[in-house]
Design a protein around this motif. Structure first.
Motif, mmCIF file in Angstrom:
data_model
loop_
_atom_site.group_PDB
_atom_site.id
_atom_site.type_symbol
_atom_site.label_atom_id
_atom_site.label_comp_id
_atom_site.label_asym_id
_atom_site.label_seq_id
_atom_site.Cartn_x
_atom_site.Cartn_y
_atom_site.Cartn_z
ATOM 1 N N VAL A 13 3.884 -1.793 0.143
ATOM 2 C CA VAL A 13 2.766 -0.950 0.558
ATOM 3 C C VAL A 13 1.666 -1.860 1.089
ATOM 4 O O VAL A 13 1.218 -2.774 0.408
ATOM 5 N N LEU A 24 3.687 2.649 3.640
ATOM 6 C CA LEU A 24 4.875 2.044 3.046
ATOM 7 C C LEU A 24 5.814 1.618 4.157
ATOM 8 O O LEU A 24 6.119 2.399 5.059
ATOM 9 N N TRP A 37 3.448 4.647 -5.651
ATOM 10 C CA TRP A 37 3.446 5.403 -4.403
ATOM 11 C C TRP A 37 3.655 6.884 -4.677
ATOM 12 O O TRP A 37 3.905 7.297 -5.801
ATOM 13 N N GLU A 38 3.592 7.692 -3.649
ATOM 14 C CA GLU A 38 3.692 9.146 -3.772
ATOM 15 C C GLU A 38 5.034 9.605 -4.333
ATOM 16 O O GLU A 38 5.121 10.683 -4.910
#
Length: 85
Positions: A13, A24, A37-38
């Motif tokens: 990232v 990303l 991250w998501e």
């Protein structure tokens, strides 16, 4: 490709601190800092000063320099240059 001569590529990232944008991507760069991250996974985090999200070329935002004022200030400070013969 020859085996064992290329660096390992991994997901990383990159975070642009100026624009507060993160993305990303795959990279060979590594970092000791991580971020979640998501997708719920943890990835290495690399902070960058500028990216396409904050660069004037990509955003269309440019600063206009006051060149006339700088020239006048220079001439006041050092006088006008003599003419060449």
């Amino acid at each position: 490709m020859k085996p064992r001569i290329h660096p390992d590529s991994r997901f990383v990232v990159f975070r642009d601190r100026a624009a507060d944008v993160a993305f990303l991507t795959r990279s060979t760069a590594d970092s000791s800092k991580t971020i979640e991250w998501e997708d719920g996974r943890s990835y290495p985090l690399i902070d960058v000063e500028i990216s396409s999200a904050s660069h004037p070329f990509h955003t269309g935002y440019t600063r206009v320099m006051d060149t006339a004022g700088r020239v006048e200030r220079f001439e006041r400070r050092y006088g006008r240059a003599g003419t060449r013969d």
